[in-house]
Design an enzyme around this catalytic site. Structure first.
Site, PDB file in Angstrom:
ATOM      1  CG  HIS A   1      -0.267   0.017   2.548  1.00  0.00           C
ATOM      2  ND1 HIS A   1       0.236   1.165   3.123  1.00  0.00           N
ATOM      3  CD2 HIS A   1      -0.036  -0.982   3.438  1.00  0.00           C
ATOM      4  CE1 HIS A   1       0.754   0.879   4.303  1.00  0.00           C
ATOM      5  NE2 HIS A   1       0.618  -0.423   4.522  1.00  0.00           N
TER       6      HIS A   1
ATOM      7  CB  CYS B   1       1.631  -3.591   5.449  1.00  0.00           C
ATOM      8  SG  CYS B   1       0.041  -4.345   5.875  1.00  0.00           S
TER       9      CYS B   1
END
Length: 319
Positions: free
Chosen positions: A200, A216
């Site tokens: 992301h 992440c």
């Protein structure tokens, strides 16, 4: 076009090419947007380092972001340069040369050791991006995964563990963070088949290129914006940890090192695969292998080569 011969930099041992230009601070690396072509399928080294001149207010982070590089990469490549105040007119090296990780050249390949993502949009082409990964205790997982969903303007639902961590620091996170400029996921998110893990964007790009996330994979906003429409659902994602990468460029052998203390080998022979070191016609300069390991700059370092087969001379018979 005549092939440039490598030249040794006496101060650092880095391999640079003749004719490197010093470019202005406004210059960015075109290949960061267009990608690199690998005309020889046996080659795994591509790109070319270059220099920029820092402005009065520039930091290494400013200079790195303009060309698509993160904090750790710029620090390793410029050990003698002040991170926060390089100084006007300082020549800063941009480490835009790479050895591909040992992994299938398809989809997305992430090497945690260098905090860099490689995307293979088509055969023979590669695009590469700086990333942040999970910090200690929140490790980004290793293995083979795939993209299972894509979300533009995602909301963020922080898990209980992250909310508890923030609460201990006196920060109360809401149950759901709406899309917008304060969302830590940025504007784009690619969900992996590994539960709870995303590729992301970020609302804090100046921390990019470090081991700082909760597992992440963070990208610069401009990079995830480019990648997001390119990768379809089911794109394979391979995540590896390779602190020592070895590869060929024509007949030159390179070693790229991104090693922590725990990665340091007992012998330099541990980092060059036996299939290469003992191959017929291949010469490995073990002194240069030791130098590359010691300097640990993250730059491809010339450590050997292979002999070209002798060319036969054909003479026409005269009758």
């Amino acid at each position: 076009m005549k092939r440039q011969q490598p030249q040794r930099n006496s101060q650092s041992g880095w391999v640079v090419a003749l004719g490197l230009a010093l470019v202005g601070v406004s210059c960015a690396l075109p290949a960061a947007q267009t990608g690199y072509w690998l005309p020889n399928p046996d080659d795994s080294v591509f790109g070319q380092i270059f220099y920029v001149k820092s402005g009065r207010k520039d930091t290494l982070l400013d200079l790195g972001r303009r060309s698509g590089f993160g904090y750790d990469e710029m620090k390793s490549a410029n050990p003698g340069v002040d991170t926060w105040l390089p100084g006007k007119g300082t020549h800063v090296l941009v480490p835009a040369q790479y050895v591909l990780p040992q992994a299938p050249r398809q989809g997305l390949v992430l090497n945690l050791a260098e905090k860099r993502l490689y995307y293979f949009p088509t055969s023979g082409k590669v695009v590469t991006y700086a990333v942040s990964i999970g910090r200690e205790g929140w490790d980004t997982p290793l293995g083979n995964f795939s993209i299972v969903s894509k979300v533009k303007d995602p909301t963020w639902t922080p898990p209980a563990s992250i909310r508890a961590e923030h609460a201990e620091q006196g920060e109360i996170l809401p149950a759901v963070v709406p899309a917008g400029p304060d969302n830590p996921l940025g504007q784009y998110a690619l969900r992996l088949s590994a539960k709870k893990y995303l590729i992301h964007g970020t609302n804090k790009p100046w921390g990019l290129g470090m081991q700082v996330s909760h597992g992440c994979i963070r990208m610069y906003p401009e990079d995830i914006e480019q990648l997001f429409p390119e990768v379809p659902i089911a794109t394979p994602v391979t995540i590896v940890y390779q602190p020592f990468k070895v590869g060929w460029r024509d007949n030159d052998l390179y070693l790229e090192v991104h090693a922590k203390d725990k990665d340091k080998p007992g012998s330099p022979k541990e980092v060059i695969p036996t299939s290469i070191a003992e191959a017929q016609g291949v010469n490995v300069d073990w002194r240069e292998v030791r130098r590359a390991i010691k300097e640990n700059t993250g730059l491809p370092h010339l450590v050997g080569g292979r002999q070209q087969p002798p060319q036969r001379l054909y003479l026409d018979r005269i009758f």
